[in-house]
Design a protein around this motif. Structure first.
Motif, short mmCIF file in Angstrom:
data_model
loop_
_atom_site.label_atom_id
_atom_site.label_comp_id
_atom_site.label_asym_id
_atom_site.label_seq_id
_atom_site.Cartn_x
_atom_site.Cartn_y
_atom_site.Cartn_z
N SER A 11 5.91 -12.30 -12.61
CA SER A 11 4.51 -11.92 -12.81
C SER A 11 3.63 -12.48 -11.71
N VAL A 12 3.91 -13.71 -11.30
CA VAL A 12 3.15 -14.32 -10.21
C VAL A 12 3.42 -13.58 -8.89
N VAL A 13 4.68 -13.22 -8.67
CA VAL A 13 5.03 -12.43 -7.48
C VAL A 13 4.28 -11.11 -7.47
N TYR A 14 4.22 -10.48 -8.64
CA TYR A 14 3.50 -9.21 -8.77
C TYR A 14 2.03 -9.38 -8.43
N LEU A 15 1.42 -10.45 -8.92
CA LEU A 15 0.01 -10.71 -8.62
C LEU A 15 -0.21 -10.89 -7.12
N LEU A 16 0.67 -11.64 -6.47
CA LEU A 16 0.53 -11.86 -5.02
C LEU A 16 0.68 -10.54 -4.25
N LEU A 17 1.60 -9.70 -4.68
CA LEU A 17 1.78 -8.40 -4.03
C LEU A 17 0.54 -7.51 -4.24
N LEU A 18 -0.05 -7.57 -5.44
CA LEU A 18 -1.27 -6.81 -5.68
C LEU A 18 -2.40 -7.29 -4.76
N LEU A 19 -2.55 -8.59 -4.64
CA LEU A 19 -3.60 -9.14 -3.78
C LEU A 19 -3.38 -8.76 -2.32
N SER A 20 -2.12 -8.62 -1.93
CA SER A 20 -1.83 -8.28 -0.54
C SER A 20 -2.28 -6.87 -0.19
N LEU A 21 -2.49 -6.02 -1.20
CA LEU A 21 -2.93 -4.65 -0.94
C LEU A 21 -4.32 -4.61 -0.32
N ALA A 22 -5.08 -5.68 -0.48
CA ALA A 22 -6.42 -5.75 0.10
C ALA A 22 -6.40 -6.35 1.50
N THR A 23 -5.21 -6.55 2.06
CA THR A 23 -5.07 -7.15 3.38
C THR A 23 -4.23 -6.23 4.27
N PRO A 24 -4.22 -6.49 5.59
CA PRO A 24 -3.36 -5.69 6.48
C PRO A 24 -1.87 -5.80 6.16
N LEU A 25 -1.49 -6.82 5.38
CA LEU A 25 -0.08 -6.98 5.01
C LEU A 25 0.42 -5.86 4.10
N ALA A 26 -0.52 -5.07 3.57
CA ALA A 26 -0.14 -3.99 2.65
C ALA A 26 0.83 -3.00 3.29
N VAL A 27 0.77 -2.87 4.61
CA VAL A 27 1.68 -1.95 5.31
C VAL A 27 3.14 -2.32 5.04
N THR A 102 8.72 10.52 -8.44
CA THR A 102 7.51 10.15 -9.19
C THR A 102 6.38 9.76 -8.24
N ILE A 103 6.70 9.01 -7.21
CA ILE A 103 5.68 8.63 -6.23
C ILE A 103 5.09 9.86 -5.55
N LEU A 104 5.95 10.81 -5.20
CA LEU A 104 5.48 12.04 -4.55
C LEU A 104 4.58 12.86 -5.47
N VAL A 105 5.02 13.06 -6.71
CA VAL A 105 4.23 13.85 -7.66
C VAL A 105 2.88 13.20 -7.92
N GLU A 106 2.88 11.89 -8.05
CA GLU A 106 1.61 11.19 -8.25
C GLU A 106 0.64 11.42 -7.09
N ILE A 172 7.71 11.81 1.98
CA ILE A 172 9.10 11.83 1.50
C ILE A 172 9.85 10.60 2.00
N VAL A 173 9.72 10.30 3.29
CA VAL A 173 10.43 9.15 3.87
C VAL A 173 9.94 7.84 3.25
N CYS A 174 8.62 7.69 3.12
CA CYS A 174 8.07 6.45 2.55
C CYS A 174 8.45 6.30 1.09
N SER A 175 8.42 7.39 0.33
CA SER A 175 8.79 7.32 -1.09
C SER A 175 10.25 6.93 -1.25
N LEU A 176 11.11 7.54 -0.44
CA LEU A 176 12.53 7.18 -0.49
C LEU A 176 12.74 5.73 -0.09
N ALA A 177 11.99 5.26 0.92
CA ALA A 177 12.14 3.88 1.37
C ALA A 177 11.71 2.90 0.28
#
Length: 308
Positions: A11-27, A102-106, A172-177
């Motif tokens: 859960s803590v790892v998930y929180l850190l990954l969520l916070l990273s979406l607001a930074t350039p690390l999101a790539v 699912t990622i593609l359809v979304e 397609i490539v990003c979703s598969l990755a």
């Protein structure tokens, strides 16, 4: 108790990954975002799952703003899909493809809703992003460096249009990755937690269908013989995305052959890794053609027989 602390840690790892979406690390971190939620959904009940992720959503919204909740909801859906398949011990290939699908359809649904309800224009948005990125260079246009970097408005429009047309291939490539990375990390981690799920066949044994070669030849012929009307139309967009997508698949097949040869010849695993790096980052050497040869001809049988 061990499982409880393990779920809290994820859960803590998930929180850190969520916070990273607001930074350039999101790539980079976006490719790992599904892992903690897939693990939590697979080992917990639905109620416990919500009790673990909702606090992470609240903290992320407080620290980064409520907009991050939309991103969290976007990625929680494929996590639930893959987690449900893990619980049912579905085949690994099906799990990966369902997650990517699912990622593609979304994305298509989000794009449709944004276009219809909010008059969102993806081409204009990309053009604005390019203009914003080029603004610092416009201020140094008098220098030799600035004059060589700054694009004209027409070039920017052409690039944004090409980017939009190549969007299906990119998605397609990003979703598969994302789905493949999730599978690669989640399966052994779940195994360590006592949940054994099917694994993908060894990468060195992957064999893609021979029909891909015919699709590639047809796409090449249409691109070479088709006129400007075809290239600029809907069929042209399909060809524009199909050719690099097939080349990407041929690269995967070539990489599989590299690892197959290394395994048969008992080479150091570094050698196939180096060949893959060369194939990806030095496009002037079309090593992906080896993938076509591996699909079309029994190269592996020849390698095995020569070894004997």
């Amino acid at each position: 108790m061990k499982l409880r602390w393990t779920s809290v840690a994820w859960s803590v790892v998930y929180l850190l990954l969520l916070l990273s979406l607001a930074t350039p690390l999101a790539v980079v971190t976006v490719f790992f975002l599904l892992v903690p939620t897939v693990l939590l959904y697979s080992i917990l009940s639905r109620r416990s799952f919500l009790l673990h992720i909702v606090p992470a959503w609240i903290l992320a919204a407080l620290l980064c703003g409520p907009i991050i909740l939309l991103q969290a909801l976007y990625f929680i859906v494929p996590s639930i899909v893959m987690g449900e398949l893990y619980k049912k011990r579905a085949p690994a290939f099906r799990t990966v493809m369902m997650g990517a699908g699912t990622i593609l359809v979304e994305f298509l649904l989000v794009l449709l809703i944004s276009t219809v309800m909010f008059n969102f224009n993806l081409s204009w948005a990309i053009e604005d992003m390019i203009n914003t990125a080029m603004d610092p260079f416009r201020n140094m246009a008098d220098s030799s460096l600035g004059s060589s970097i700054v694009w004209s408005q027409e070039m920017i429009q052409q690039f944004s249009s090409l980017t939009v047309r190549l969007l299906p291939f990119t998605l397609i490539v990003c979703s598969l990755a994302i789905s493949a990375v999730t599978q690669a990390i989640s399966r052994p981690t779940l195994g360590s937690m006592g949940l054994i799920v099917p694994k993908m066949p060894a990468f060195r044994n992957w064999r893609l269908p021979r029909s891909l070669i015919w699709y590639y030849l047809i796409a090449l012929l249409l691109e070479l013989l088709g006129g400007a009307a075809i290239r600029q139309g809907f069929l042209g967009t399909i060809i524009l995305n199909l050719i690099p997508l097939l080349q990407f698949l041929f690269m995967i097949q070539a990489a599989s052959l590299f690892f197959f040869i290394a395994y048969q010849r008992k080479w150091n695993p570094v050698f196939p890794v180096l060949l893959v790096i060369v194939m990806v980052f030095i496009p002037l050497l079309p090593l992906w053609l080896i993938g076509i040869a591996d699909i079309a001809f029994p190269l592996r049988d020849m390698i095995t027989k020569s070894k004997r």
